[in-house]
Design a protein around this motif. Structure first.
Motif, PDB file in Angstrom:
ATOM      1  N   ARG A 137      33.374  33.466  43.269  1.00 20.56           N
ATOM      2  CA  ARG A 137      33.574  32.911  44.777  1.00 20.56           C
ATOM      3  C   ARG A 137      33.133  31.704  44.972  1.00 20.56           C
ATOM      4  N   ASP A 138      32.249  30.867  44.160  1.00 23.75           N
ATOM      5  CA  ASP A 138      31.557  29.722  44.297  1.00 23.75           C
ATOM      6  C   ASP A 138      32.677  28.623  44.797  1.00 23.75           C
ATOM      7  N   THR A 139      34.112  29.311  44.208  1.00 25.23           N
ATOM      8  CA  THR A 139      35.459  28.090  44.510  1.00 25.23           C
ATOM      9  C   THR A 139      35.151  27.922  46.208  1.00 25.23           C
ATOM     10  N   LEU A 140      35.461  26.110  46.739  1.00 26.99           N
ATOM     11  CA  LEU A 140      35.740  26.024  47.954  1.00 26.99           C
ATOM     12  C   LEU A 140      37.278  25.641  47.949  1.00 26.99           C
ATOM     13  N   VAL A 141      37.649  26.271  49.048  1.00 23.79           N
ATOM     14  CA  VAL A 141      38.737  25.847  49.389  1.00 23.79           C
ATOM     15  C   VAL A 141      39.587  25.431  51.001  1.00 23.79           C
ATOM     16  N   THR A 142      40.031  26.142  50.992  1.00 22.44           N
ATOM     17  CA  THR A 142      40.501  25.585  52.816  1.00 22.44           C
ATOM     18  C   THR A 142      40.452  27.022  53.424  1.00 22.44           C
ATOM     19  N   ARG A 143      40.381  27.901  53.933  1.00 22.73           N
ATOM     20  CA  ARG A 143      40.488  29.113  54.429  1.00 22.73           C
ATOM     21  C   ARG A 143      41.248  29.416  55.945  1.00 22.73           C
ATOM     22  N   PRO A 144      41.720  29.855  55.519  1.00 23.57           N
ATOM     23  CA  PRO A 144      43.118  29.693  56.636  1.00 23.57           C
ATOM     24  C   PRO A 144      42.577  29.754  58.192  1.00 23.57           C
ATOM     25  N   VAL A 156      40.064  27.616  60.689  1.00 30.07           N
ATOM     26  CA  VAL A 156      40.410  27.456  59.962  1.00 30.07           C
ATOM     27  C   VAL A 156      39.172  26.654  59.360  1.00 30.07           C
ATOM     28  N   ALA A 157      38.866  26.609  58.372  1.00 28.94           N
ATOM     29  CA  ALA A 157      37.400  26.203  57.579  1.00 28.94           C
ATOM     30  C   ALA A 157      37.716  25.948  56.558  1.00 28.94           C
ATOM     31  N   TYR A 158      37.090  24.323  56.459  1.00 24.77           N
ATOM     32  CA  TYR A 158      37.884  23.389  55.304  1.00 24.77           C
ATOM     33  C   TYR A 158      36.315  23.417  54.271  1.00 24.77           C
ATOM     34  N   HIS A 159      36.837  23.088  52.961  1.00 25.77           N
ATOM     35  CA  HIS A 159      35.325  23.471  52.067  1.00 25.77           C
ATOM     36  C   HIS A 159      34.356  24.580  52.192  1.00 25.77           C
ATOM     37  N   ALA A 160      35.285  25.386  52.572  1.00 24.17           N
ATOM     38  CA  ALA A 160      34.585  27.118  52.268  1.00 24.17           C
ATOM     39  C   ALA A 160      34.828  27.602  51.484  1.00 24.17           C
ATOM     40  N   MET A 161      33.390  28.507  51.000  1.00 20.49           N
ATOM     41  CA  MET A 161      33.444  29.093  49.591  1.00 20.49           C
ATOM     42  C   MET A 161      34.499  29.979  50.183  1.00 20.49           C
ATOM     43  N   PHE A 162      34.919  31.039  48.737  1.00 19.26           N
ATOM     44  CA  PHE A 162      36.483  31.891  48.712  1.00 19.26           C
ATOM     45  C   PHE A 162      35.962  32.987  49.247  1.00 19.26           C
ATOM     46  N   HIS A 244      22.085  34.696  36.793  1.00 17.91           N
ATOM     47  CA  HIS A 244      21.023  33.612  36.033  1.00 17.91           C
ATOM     48  C   HIS A 244      20.359  34.208  35.037  1.00 17.91           C
ATOM     49  N   GLY A 245      20.617  34.555  33.933  1.00 15.40           N
ATOM     50  CA  GLY A 245      20.189  35.516  32.892  1.00 15.40           C
ATOM     51  C   GLY A 245      21.153  35.011  31.955  1.00 15.40           C
ATOM     52  N   ILE A 246      21.992  33.836  31.906  1.00 11.30           N
ATOM     53  CA  ILE A 246      22.858  33.525  31.668  1.00 11.30           C
ATOM     54  C   ILE A 246      23.557  32.433  32.016  1.00 11.30           C
ATOM     55  N   GLY A 247      23.766  31.426  31.140  1.00 12.97           N
ATOM     56  CA  GLY A 247      24.449  30.059  30.973  1.00 12.97           C
ATOM     57  C   GLY A 247      23.685  29.562  31.646  1.00 12.97           C
ATOM     58  N   ASP A 248      25.023  28.863  32.982  1.00 11.97           N
ATOM     59  CA  ASP A 248      24.144  27.788  33.702  1.00 11.97           C
ATOM     60  C   ASP A 248      23.737  28.517  34.956  1.00 11.97           C
ATOM     61  N   GLY A 249      23.631  30.036  35.022  1.00 13.63           N
ATOM     62  CA  GLY A 249      23.468  30.108  36.421  1.00 13.63           C
ATOM     63  C   GLY A 249      24.444  29.896  37.342  1.00 13.63           C
ATOM     64  N   ALA A 329      32.876  20.346  42.046  1.00 10.34           N
ATOM     65  CA  ALA A 329      33.282  20.253  43.316  1.00 10.34           C
ATOM     66  C   ALA A 329      32.492  18.636  43.243  1.00 10.34           C
ATOM     67  N   PRO A 330      32.838  17.730  43.328  1.00 14.29           N
ATOM     68  CA  PRO A 330      32.451  16.031  43.759  1.00 14.29           C
ATOM     69  C   PRO A 330      31.581  16.321  44.711  1.00 14.29           C
ATOM     70  N   THR A 331      30.999  17.241  45.836  1.00 15.54           N
ATOM     71  CA  THR A 331      29.837  17.418  47.257  1.00 15.54           C
ATOM     72  C   THR A 331      29.253  18.354  46.780  1.00 15.54           C
ATOM     73  N   ASP A 332      29.116  19.422  45.276  1.00  9.28           N
ATOM     74  CA  ASP A 332      28.494  19.932  45.837  1.00  9.28           C
ATOM     75  C   ASP A 332      27.804  20.457  44.256  1.00  9.28           C
ATOM     76  N   PRO A 333      26.961  19.557  42.806  1.00  8.00           N
ATOM     77  CA  PRO A 333      26.887  20.123  41.763  1.00  8.00           C
ATOM     78  C   PRO A 333      27.101  21.803  41.851  1.00  8.00           C
ATOM     79  N   ASN A 334      26.449  22.862  43.024  1.00  9.79           N
ATOM     80  CA  ASN A 334      27.014  24.333  42.390  1.00  9.79           C
ATOM     81  C   ASN A 334      27.475  24.937  42.983  1.00  9.79           C
ATOM     82  N   ARG A 335      28.996  23.728  43.071  1.00  3.30           N
ATOM     83  CA  ARG A 335      30.746  24.584  43.822  1.00  3.30           C
ATOM     84  C   ARG A 335      31.669  23.999  42.662  1.00  3.30           C
TER      85      ARG A 335
END
Length: 351
Positions: A137-144, A156-162, A244-249, A329-335
């Protein structure tokens, strides 16, 4: 919206017969045990539980091409031929925020919803094998640009969360975004909400899972020691949502749990002989259909049953679960963003 109402974790066709769709098919068989008068009422009730969205009309012809049709195979002399061609089905688990049950399970306030879980289910030609691809769900996409029910369209939205696609444009925008990202035509759409997923697990008597590590997540109220567990519906939903309770959250760890849970549910569905217990059978079918939103090609029991019958040769051992290849994502470590060319190669294999 269509004849059944306005619109609005995930039932996946798979099991020894067909997962969620198997249950809907069994519902009618079980209803026959209850008597002729009840059959008519049960069919009407379950059929009208299903909500639908006319995605084909909303999106028109500006979409990826459909897969080439394959000849149908006749199930018997007395029935119409069953389809055997490949299929791609977008399955969403939504955190719908409408209704007391969804709010109690973490749906939030009364406005809006998001696609909390997204899986593309690809069924091979012949319908004896399937691949389930999870999209973070945290994938950054171009939303048409997506059409809106009220008229007009989204920008159209660029770099939008999926998962923002569902939030801004509902199932239609979710389908269009998936098709834009993957280049794969979605033949069908199926959505189940929080309350429906929990209700389904409870109707099946719970689900057995084995966790590889301790899970302590105050956000989802889930605390499990590593090892085997029998979960009720609320616990299973918490497992599907925990991050939040597993891996890197991140969402990536959660996807692994969701795929484990999908396979556990398929086993539970296959091992539960609902035909011997009409009351439980109806309870399960009601749980599924009450919380189900589909495209107009699957918005009746007869259509769901036909799809389920076409999947009779699909066994749990032939259902493969994978995640769309991603990198940070190079622009956001959380994406994350799609990892190329691996992601494109995966989607190309499903066309």
């Amino acid at each position: 919206m269509t004849r059944h109402e306005e619109h609005d974790d995930a039932g996946i066709p798979g099991g020894r017969r067909s997962g969620t769709l198997k249950i809907v098919g069994l519902a009618l068989a079980g209803a026959l045990v209850l008597g002729t008068a009840t059959v008519g009422w049960a069919y009407w009730h379950l059929d009208h539980n299903i909500k639908s969205v006319d995605i084909d009309s909303a999106l028109g012809d500006d979409r990826p091409a459909r897969a080439a049709a394959t000849p149908s195979a006749s199930a018997s002399v007395s029935t119409a031929p069953l389809p055997t061609g490949s299929l791609n089905i977008l399955v969403l688990g939504s955190d719908s925020r409408s209704g007391k049950a969804n709010k109690k399970l973490g749906g939030g306030d009364s406005s809006g919803a998001r696609s909390d879980t997204a899986m593309v289910v690809h069924i091979d030609a012949g319908r004896t094998r399937a691949t389930v691809v999870s999209i973070p769900r945290d994938t950054l996409v171009t939303r048409p640009s997506c059409p809106l029910p009220s008229g007009g369209s989204t920008a159209v939205a660029y770099h939008a969360m999926f998962n923002s696609a569902y939030a801004v444009g509902g199932p239609v925008c979710a389908v269009k975004t998936v098709e834009s990202v993957t280049g794969v035509r979605m033949d069908h759409f199926i959505e189940i909400d929080f309350a429906g997923f929990a209700k389904l697990v409870d109707a099946l008597g719970g689900v057995d899972v084995t966790t590889a590590q301790n899970i302590d997540d105050d956000m989802s109220h889930l605390h499990l020691k590593a090892g085997p567990h029998h979960l009720d519906g609320t616990q299973a939903l918490a497992l599907a949502r925990t991050r939040h309770g597993i891996g890197d959250g991140s969402d990536l760890g959660r996807i692994g749990l969701q795929q484990m849970l999908v396979k556990a549910l398929l086993r539970q569905m296959a091992d539960t002989n609902l035909l011997t217990d009409p009351a439980q059978l109806y309870k399960v079918a009601d749980a599924v259909t009450t919380s189900l939103t589909t495209d107009t090609g699957l918005d009746s029991l007869s259509e769901l049953m036909r799809l389920g019958q076409s999947l009779q040769g699909l066994t749990a051992g032939h259902v493969k679960t994978v995640m769309m290849p991603v990198v940070q994502a190079p622009t956001d470590p959380n994406r994350v963003i799609a990892k190329e060319p691996a992601a494109s190669d995966l989607w190309a294999s499903l066309r």
